[in-house]
Design an enzyme around this catalytic site. Sequence first.
Site, PDB file in Angstrom:
ATOM      1  N   ASP A   1      -2.834  -8.262  -7.523  1.00 41.83           N
ATOM      2  CA  ASP A   1      -1.451  -8.121  -7.077  1.00 41.83           C
ATOM      3  C   ASP A   1      -0.587  -8.278  -8.327  1.00 41.83           C
ATOM      4  O   ASP A   1      -0.463  -9.370  -8.876  1.00 41.83           O
ATOM      5  CB  ASP A   1      -1.146  -9.199  -6.028  1.00 41.83           C
TER       6      ASP A   1
ATOM      7  N   LYS B   1       9.903  -5.251  -4.442  1.00 43.29           N
ATOM      8  CA  LYS B   1      10.517  -6.135  -5.430  1.00 43.29           C
ATOM      9  C   LYS B   1      11.126  -5.303  -6.564  1.00 43.29           C
ATOM     10  O   LYS B   1      12.201  -4.773  -6.412  1.00 43.29           O
ATOM     11  CB  LYS B   1       9.489  -7.158  -5.917  1.00 43.29           C
TER      12      LYS B   1
ATOM     13  N   ARG C   1       2.210  13.550   7.210  1.00 43.39           N
ATOM     14  CA  ARG C   1       1.499  12.326   6.826  1.00 43.39           C
ATOM     15  C   ARG C   1       0.563  12.535   5.636  1.00 43.39           C
ATOM     16  O   ARG C   1       0.171  11.582   4.963  1.00 43.39           O
ATOM     17  CB  ARG C   1       0.730  11.808   8.059  1.00 43.39           C
TER      18      ARG C   1
ATOM     19  N   TYR D   1      -0.314 -14.753  -2.702  1.00 39.40           N
ATOM     20  CA  TYR D   1       0.834 -14.625  -1.793  1.00 39.40           C
ATOM     21  C   TYR D   1       0.391 -15.059  -0.386  1.00 39.40           C
ATOM     22  O   TYR D   1      -0.665 -14.627   0.097  1.00 39.40           O
ATOM     23  CB  TYR D   1       1.261 -13.156  -1.828  1.00 39.40           C
TER      24      TYR D   1
HETATM   25  C1  LIG Z   1       6.615  -9.835  -1.445  1.00 43.77           C
HETATM   26  C2  LIG Z   1       5.234  -9.866  -1.929  1.00 43.77           C
HETATM   27  C3  LIG Z   1       4.217  -9.152  -1.292  1.00 43.77           C
HETATM   28  C4  LIG Z   1       4.440  -8.417  -0.001  1.00 43.77           C
HETATM   29  O1  LIG Z   1       5.397  -7.404  -0.095  1.00 43.77           O
HETATM   30  P1  LIG Z   1       6.217  -6.930   1.187  1.00 43.77           P
HETATM   31  O2  LIG Z   1       6.825  -5.655   0.752  1.00 43.77           O
HETATM   32  O3  LIG Z   1       7.200  -8.011   1.488  1.00 43.77           O
HETATM   33  O4  LIG Z   1       5.235  -6.753   2.299  1.00 43.77           O
HETATM   34  C5  LIG Z   1       2.964  -9.163  -1.840  1.00 43.77           C
HETATM   35  N1  LIG Z   1       2.699  -9.860  -2.965  1.00 43.77           N
HETATM   36  C6  LIG Z   1       3.651 -10.563  -3.592  1.00 43.77           C
HETATM   37  C7  LIG Z   1       3.298 -11.303  -4.831  1.00 43.77           C
HETATM   38  C8  LIG Z   1       4.939 -10.601  -3.110  1.00 43.77           C
HETATM   39  O5  LIG Z   1       5.869 -11.331  -3.723  1.00 43.77           O
END
Ligand SMILES: *Cc1c(COP(=O)(O)O)cnc(C)c1O
Length: 391
Positions: free
Chosen positions: A184, A209, A59, A112
């Site tokens: 973000d 993503k 970890r 989000y």
């Molecule tokens: C998808 C997304 C997240 C969260 O990501 P996950 O891997 O699905 O938990 C956070 N911020 C934005 C802008 C996203 O599109």
Amino acid sequence: MSKSIPNRNRSVETIVTHSGRPDPRDTPFVNTPVVRASTVLFENLAATKNPGTKYVYGRRGTPTSEALTDVLSELEGAAGTLVTPSGLAAVSIALLSVLSTGDHLLMTDSAYGPTRLFCEGVLKRYGVETTYYDPLIGADIAGLIRPNTRAVFMESPGSLTFEVQDVPAIVAAAKARGIVTLIDNTWATPVYFKPLAHGIDIALMAGTKYVVGHSDAMIGTIACAESVWAAVKRTYGDMGMFTGPDDMYLALRGLRTMPVRLARHFESALTVARWLEQRSEVARVLHPALPSDPGHAIWKRDFGGASGLFAFELQPVAHERIAAMIDGLELFGIGYSWGGFESLVTLVDLKGIRTASAAPTRPVVRLHVGLEDPADLIADLDAGFSRLAGG
Ligand SMILES: *Cc1c(COP(=O)(O)O)cnc(C)c1O
């Protein structure tokens, strides 16, 4: 075993190609292996007490995690980067690292959805109050700062309605009051926007993503400036965070091609967006790289490109017609997430997630333009507009 490369001025394409690779003196293989680990064996008892011992427990880090975080830190210009099992975990761990009971958080209204739920759930339960602000507030954010405001969270552009925030103005207002800033940055990635170079303390990504890029793994990234690195690392460790080796490997593999994929997403999405702008069924295209977009000037000033995710507002039309349009698309899958190689479509639902800013009232369709030929995507959408019209 990963080779550390001190030169931070190389281009993103070169960084993702060469960083985080094994030292050729250790192995002739190009890639860092997937290290599966809980127990790490020590040479002797003395080594268990030696702070210089590199690996101590699964970890706490492995060659696989290090290779990934090395590339990310170099891309982001970060003092350190941590990876989490999802993008949302990156958001939650980062916020928990900088907030304590009694603190106040300023959160963009365009955040989000699950980020907002985290504020209304866990943060509220632990006595952190959140105020949502209009994403277009700019320097006026200063007026919302209270004595106990501890952090400002941005997301630019918003991933549903694509408002571009005036990040430098918000950062300046926060810095003047010693407030931590987070963003973000999933949409732009450090390929197109470098948060830490703009003075932001913490840059987050849903690596799920564009980093992974193939819709087959989930991961989050937290890149930290020196100002917050120790605090975030401590919280991450205390919360028992780590990420599975296969997912880290897939993220590292995805990173190798992220800039070239993004360049194609950028070009193809813009082609589709320009075509949509000409359609009479479309009231407005929400894409900051279009000169008609209200966020265009700031996007042009601050960003090096745009990714494949944008939206458009339809002229008012019956829901059944929209369903007929979307359900019949052959190349756009109906699904959440984005950033993979494939095109996706969703009908945006803003109910309950806007409290501080105006949201579109017409139907909003969000597209992720993948790596298909944009001419084929346009033909698919064209047929969709026939179904929208009832044909
Ligand atoms: C998808 C997304 C997240 C969260 O990501 P996950 O891997 O699905 O938990 C956070 N911020 C934005 C802008 C996203 O599109």
